[in-house]
Design a protein around this motif. Structure first.
Motif, PDB file in Angstrom:
ATOM      1  N   ALA A  20     -50.721  24.035  -2.645  1.00 17.78           N
ATOM      2  CA  ALA A  20     -51.395  22.948  -1.909  1.00 17.78           C
ATOM      3  C   ALA A  20     -51.267  21.623  -2.661  1.00 17.78           C
ATOM      4  O   ALA A  20     -51.048  20.572  -2.045  1.00 17.78           O
ATOM      5  N   VAL A  21     -51.382  21.663  -3.981  1.00 23.71           N
ATOM      6  CA  VAL A  21     -51.234  20.445  -4.788  1.00 23.71           C
ATOM      7  C   VAL A  21     -49.799  19.929  -4.692  1.00 23.71           C
ATOM      8  O   VAL A  21     -49.574  18.730  -4.504  1.00 23.71           O
ATOM      9  N   LYS A  22     -48.830  20.824  -4.788  1.00 26.44           N
ATOM     10  CA  LYS A  22     -47.418  20.416  -4.659  1.00 26.44           C
ATOM     11  C   LYS A  22     -47.165  19.760  -3.310  1.00 26.44           C
ATOM     12  O   LYS A  22     -46.497  18.734  -3.226  1.00 26.44           O
ATOM     13  N   SER A  23     -47.700  20.351  -2.259  1.00 29.40           N
ATOM     14  CA  SER A  23     -47.505  19.800  -0.911  1.00 29.40           C
ATOM     15  C   SER A  23     -48.119  18.412  -0.784  1.00 29.40           C
ATOM     16  O   SER A  23     -47.518  17.513  -0.182  1.00 29.40           O
ATOM     17  N   ALA A  24     -49.300  18.222  -1.336  1.00 25.34           N
ATOM     18  CA  ALA A  24     -49.967  16.913  -1.263  1.00 25.34           C
ATOM     19  C   ALA A  24     -49.178  15.853  -2.025  1.00 25.34           C
ATOM     20  O   ALA A  24     -49.014  14.730  -1.545  1.00 25.34           O
ATOM     21  N   LEU A  25     -48.677  16.206  -3.192  1.00 22.93           N
ATOM     22  CA  LEU A  25     -47.882  15.253  -3.965  1.00 22.93           C
ATOM     23  C   LEU A  25     -46.603  14.894  -3.216  1.00 22.93           C
ATOM     24  O   LEU A  25     -46.219  13.725  -3.137  1.00 22.93           O
ATOM     25  N   ARG A  26     -45.950  15.903  -2.666  1.00 24.16           N
ATOM     26  CA  ARG A  26     -44.705  15.678  -1.918  1.00 24.16           C
ATOM     27  C   ARG A  26     -44.960  14.785  -0.705  1.00 24.16           C
ATOM     28  O   ARG A  26     -44.180  13.879  -0.414  1.00 24.16           O
ATOM     29  N   LYS A  27     -46.049  15.040   0.001  1.00 28.19           N
ATOM     30  CA  LYS A  27     -46.397  14.252   1.186  1.00 28.19           C
ATOM     31  C   LYS A  27     -46.545  12.771   0.858  1.00 28.19           C
ATOM     32  O   LYS A  27     -46.168  11.906   1.633  1.00 28.19           O
ATOM     33  N   HIS A  28     -47.080  12.490  -0.322  1.00 26.52           N
ATOM     34  CA  HIS A  28     -47.307  11.097  -0.724  1.00 26.52           C
ATOM     35  C   HIS A  28     -46.195  10.543  -1.613  1.00 26.52           C
ATOM     36  O   HIS A  28     -46.350   9.487  -2.218  1.00 26.52           O
ATOM     37  N   ARG A  29     -45.113  11.302  -1.712  1.00 30.66           N
ATOM     38  CA  ARG A  29     -43.932  10.899  -2.486  1.00 30.66           C
ATOM     39  C   ARG A  29     -44.262  10.595  -3.943  1.00 30.66           C
ATOM     40  O   ARG A  29     -43.811   9.602  -4.511  1.00 30.66           O
ATOM     41  N   ILE A  30     -45.068  11.468  -4.521  1.00 27.71           N
ATOM     42  CA  ILE A  30     -45.432  11.342  -5.931  1.00 27.71           C
ATOM     43  C   ILE A  30     -44.681  12.413  -6.702  1.00 27.71           C
ATOM     44  O   ILE A  30     -44.713  13.591  -6.349  1.00 27.71           O
ATOM     45  N   ARG A  31     -44.008  11.985  -7.753  1.00 19.72           N
ATOM     46  CA  ARG A  31     -43.227  12.907  -8.577  1.00 19.72           C
ATOM     47  C   ARG A  31     -44.162  13.658  -9.527  1.00 19.72           C
ATOM     48  O   ARG A  31     -44.950  13.050 -10.233  1.00 19.72           O
ATOM     49  N   GLY A  32     -44.063  14.967  -9.521  1.00 21.07           N
ATOM     50  CA  GLY A  32     -44.912  15.775 -10.388  1.00 21.07           C
ATOM     51  C   GLY A  32     -44.107  16.639 -11.332  1.00 21.07           C
ATOM     52  O   GLY A  32     -43.039  17.132 -10.974  1.00 21.07           O
ATOM     53  N   LYS A  33     -44.633  16.798 -12.529  1.00 21.73           N
ATOM     54  CA  LYS A  33     -44.074  17.755 -13.480  1.00 21.73           C
ATOM     55  C   LYS A  33     -45.095  18.870 -13.600  1.00 21.73           C
ATOM     56  O   LYS A  33     -46.274  18.623 -13.878  1.00 21.73           O
ATOM     57  N   PHE A  34     -44.663  20.106 -13.395  1.00 24.29           N
ATOM     58  CA  PHE A  34     -45.562  21.251 -13.365  1.00 24.29           C
ATOM     59  C   PHE A  34     -45.352  22.099 -14.613  1.00 24.29           C
ATOM     60  O   PHE A  34     -44.236  22.537 -14.892  1.00 24.29           O
ATOM     61  N   VAL A  35     -46.450  22.317 -15.347  1.00 25.90           N
ATOM     62  CA  VAL A  35     -46.372  23.069 -16.603  1.00 25.90           C
ATOM     63  C   VAL A  35     -47.503  24.094 -16.631  1.00 25.90           C
ATOM     64  O   VAL A  35     -48.661  23.759 -16.400  1.00 25.90           O
TER      65      VAL A  35
END
Length: 87
Positions: A20-35
């Motif tokens: 859900a967090v990945k989807s929200a970031l993608r929707k708002h075009r925010i680049r995320g690094k997941f660790v």
């Protein structure tokens, strides 16, 4: 504040909330690094990320807070049935 780089520190068993967090970031075009929480152990410089999201329980939040100094941290509780946080 315009978010460009977000660090997401997550607990390995909570993939539904992580998705859900990945989807929200993608929707708002925010680049995320997941660790994964257990695979990160060094301090993160203040300018490396605009924002940190801790996906998990109390331990994940505490781990994220230890790693960042002046970067805002959002705690996303990923399993409300077993989490011990009180608000």
């Amino acid at each position: 504040m315009m978010l460009k780089k977000v660090l997401v520190i997550y607990y390995k068993r909570h993939y539904g909330t992580l998705h859900a967090v990945k989807s929200a970031l993608r929707k708002h075009r925010i680049r995320g690094k997941f660790v994964e929480r257990d695979k990160i152990n060094k301090k993160i410089s203040d300018n490396a990320f605009d924002f940190v999201i801790a996906v998990g329980g109390d331990g994940t939040l505490l781990k994220a807070a230890q790693l960042v100094a002046n970067t805002p941290v959002l705690h996303v509780i990923s399993n409300v049935k077993v989490n011990e946080s009180f608000f």
